[in-house]
Design an enzyme around this catalytic site. Structure first.
Site, PDB file in Angstrom:
ATOM      1  N   ASP A 189     -17.612  -7.381   0.600  1.00 40.84           N
ATOM      2  CA  ASP A 189     -16.233  -7.918  -0.142  1.00 40.84           C
ATOM      3  C   ASP A 189     -16.620  -6.922  -1.766  1.00 40.84           C
ATOM      4  O   ASP A 189     -17.071  -7.023  -2.521  1.00 40.84           O
ATOM      5  CB  ASP A 189     -15.050  -9.564  -0.472  1.00 40.84           C
ATOM      6  CG  ASP A 189     -14.917 -10.259   0.628  1.00 40.84           C
ATOM      7  OD1 ASP A 189     -15.431  -9.833   1.564  1.00 40.84           O
ATOM      8  OD2 ASP A 189     -14.683 -10.904   0.472  1.00 40.84           O
TER       9      ASP A 189
ATOM     10  N   ASP B 138      -3.643 -13.897   6.591  1.00 40.94           N
ATOM     11  CA  ASP B 138      -4.221 -14.712   5.545  1.00 40.94           C
ATOM     12  C   ASP B 138      -2.828 -15.972   5.279  1.00 40.94           C
ATOM     13  O   ASP B 138      -2.168 -16.186   4.827  1.00 40.94           O
ATOM     14  CB  ASP B 138      -4.803 -14.038   4.298  1.00 40.94           C
ATOM     15  CG  ASP B 138      -5.718 -12.704   4.227  1.00 40.94           C
ATOM     16  OD1 ASP B 138      -6.316 -13.372   6.013  1.00 40.94           O
ATOM     17  OD2 ASP B 138      -4.864 -11.976   4.072  1.00 40.94           O
TER      18      ASP B 138
END
Length: 241
Positions: free
Chosen positions: A8, A129
């Site tokens: 990330d 998500d």
């Protein structure tokens, strides 16, 4: 089942967030390209790469760093974060990205996502998500009233490679995967599901592996790999066992 080690990117370095909070980021490696090489050397066959700044701003931000990662390794790369239109998608596909993860766009611009699935058959992953079962978008900063399953079902007839399902409340918290919700989603779909959020130990991977037949195709691993709670060799062996 495929293990996707995660990189990330926030401000050009490798971080892990706690429950998606950009203000609660832990830096694990200042050299993302070297981290990618380390993951490849450990035996992983895919890399999951996320431009966190891009997810927040709705455009690619860590472009140079992403390119350095792509060039550093031979294994395929799955990229998400800020891919909201065909121009950006085409640019990344042409640059060597093997799969693109489309998340916010799945809710805000489903026609674009369906077109992308048709144009790049088997190379688009629908990122869903969820916080308490409801879809969150724009880098997890905005919650919607749409259920994760309802959004997933909109793309059942597309040529998407997979649904990437992340339980935001588990992400980075090392509390274990929300296996029940992941399995329920996988059972309801024909599209394969990639689990994400909360992997903290080999036991989590083994539990997911036991439910592979529900339609779980892979799992994202982040913090547990960085802090040593998850041994790469043992993890890979468990997925092939």
């Amino acid at each position: 089942m495929i293990i996707y080690p995660a990189i990330d990117l926030k401000d050009g370095v490798c971080v892990r967030l706690l429950r998606g909070d950009m203000e609660r980021a832990t830096i694990f490696n200042a050299d993302p390209a070297q981290q990618a090489r380390d993951f490849q050397a450990a035996g992983f066959e895919w890399l999951h790469l996320v431009d966190l700044n891009g997810a927040m701003e709705g455009r690619s931000v860590n472009t140079d760093v992403v390119m350095s990662v792509i060039k550093a390794i031979d294994i395929p790369v799955q990229l998400g974060g800020g891919i909201r239109n065909m121009e950006i998608l085409e640019r990344w596909m042409d640059a060597g990205v093997n799969r693109a993860v489309l998340g916010t766009a799945a809710l805000s611009d489903p026609d674009f996502v369906l077109e992308a699935c048709d144009r790049y058959k088997g190379r688009i992953v629908i990122g869903i998500d969820a916080r308490e079962g409801r879809v969150a978008v724009e880098g997890w900063t905005r919650d919607s009233d749409v259920r994760a399953l309802d959004l997933a079902l909109r793309f059942e007839q597309s040529a998407a490679a997979a649904i990437l399902y992340t339980d935001i409340d588990r992400d980075g918290a090392m509390g274990g995967v929300n296996i029940e919700a992941t399995v329920d989603l996988a059972f309801a779909l024909t599209t394969p599901v990639i689990a994400s959020g909360g992997v903290s130990s080999l036991r989590d991977l083994e539990d997911l592996k036991q439910r592979e037949d529900a339609g779980i195709d892979g799992v994202i691993c982040g913090r547990a790999l960085y802090d040593g709670r998850l041994d790469p060799a043992a993890a890979l062996a468990a997925m092939k066992g």
